[in-house]
Design a protein around this motif. Structure first.
Motif, mmCIF file in Angstrom:
data_model
loop_
_atom_site.group_PDB
_atom_site.id
_atom_site.type_symbol
_atom_site.label_atom_id
_atom_site.label_comp_id
_atom_site.label_asym_id
_atom_site.label_seq_id
_atom_site.Cartn_x
_atom_site.Cartn_y
_atom_site.Cartn_z
ATOM 1 N N SER A 97 5.608 2.733 -1.786
ATOM 2 C CA SER A 97 6.831 2.345 -2.485
ATOM 3 C C SER A 97 7.831 3.486 -2.414
ATOM 4 C CB SER A 97 6.520 2.000 -3.941
ATOM 5 O OG SER A 97 5.966 3.112 -4.600
ATOM 6 N N GLN A 155 9.758 8.042 2.746
ATOM 7 C CA GLN A 155 9.947 6.829 1.946
ATOM 8 C C GLN A 155 11.318 6.702 1.308
ATOM 9 O OE1 GLN A 155 6.789 6.937 -0.921
ATOM 10 N NE2 GLN A 155 5.255 7.368 0.628
ATOM 11 N N ASP A 183 -5.909 -4.652 2.413
ATOM 12 C CA ASP A 183 -5.836 -4.348 0.990
ATOM 13 C C ASP A 183 -4.899 -3.194 0.666
ATOM 14 O OD1 ASP A 183 -7.434 -2.502 2.215
ATOM 15 O OD2 ASP A 183 -8.877 -2.361 0.566
ATOM 16 N N GLN A 184 -4.320 -2.556 1.666
ATOM 17 C CA GLN A 184 -3.393 -1.457 1.426
ATOM 18 C C GLN A 184 -1.974 -1.991 1.306
ATOM 19 O OE1 GLN A 184 -3.928 1.267 4.642
ATOM 20 N NE2 GLN A 184 -5.450 2.469 3.530
ATOM 21 N N GLN A 185 -1.252 -1.440 0.339
ATOM 22 C CA GLN A 185 0.144 -1.807 0.156
ATOM 23 C C GLN A 185 1.012 -0.764 0.837
ATOM 24 O OE1 GLN A 185 1.031 -2.186 -3.973
ATOM 25 N NE2 GLN A 185 -0.628 -3.600 -4.380
ATOM 26 N N PRO A 186 2.171 -1.174 1.347
ATOM 27 C CA PRO A 186 3.069 -0.166 1.929
ATOM 28 C C PRO A 186 3.530 0.787 0.834
ATOM 29 C CG PRO A 186 4.174 -2.292 1.771
ATOM 30 C CD PRO A 186 2.728 -2.511 1.381
#
Length: 73
Positions: A9, A39, A4-7
């Motif tokens: 941004s 990032q 459920d974790q997004q990388p």
């Protein structure tokens, strides 16, 4: 990494501009610096830094010309 974790941004243009301005004045926070290094893309920061430097130099030249003009020189 959990499903459920997004990388994370990449930083937005405004975040990068804020980082460049903060770095120019030497007040960059550790949290933002860590975000930028993990990032961000170096080329983007270099381009914004060069653009900031150009605008800053042109602003200084304009102020000096204005002061000299107003002084009658």
């Amino acid at each position: 990494m959990a499903m459920d974790q997004q990388p994370p941004s990449p930083p937005t243009f405004w975040q990068m501009l804020h980082s460049v301005l903060a770095a120019a004045f030497g007040v960059q926070s550790g949290k933002n610096r860590a975000r930028d290094f993990s990032q961000g893309k170096p080329g983007h920061f270099i381009a914004i830094g060069l653009l900031f430097t150009l605008v800053f130099v042109l602003l200084l030249v304009g102020v000096v010309k204005l002061v000299l003009h107003l002084a009658g020189l």
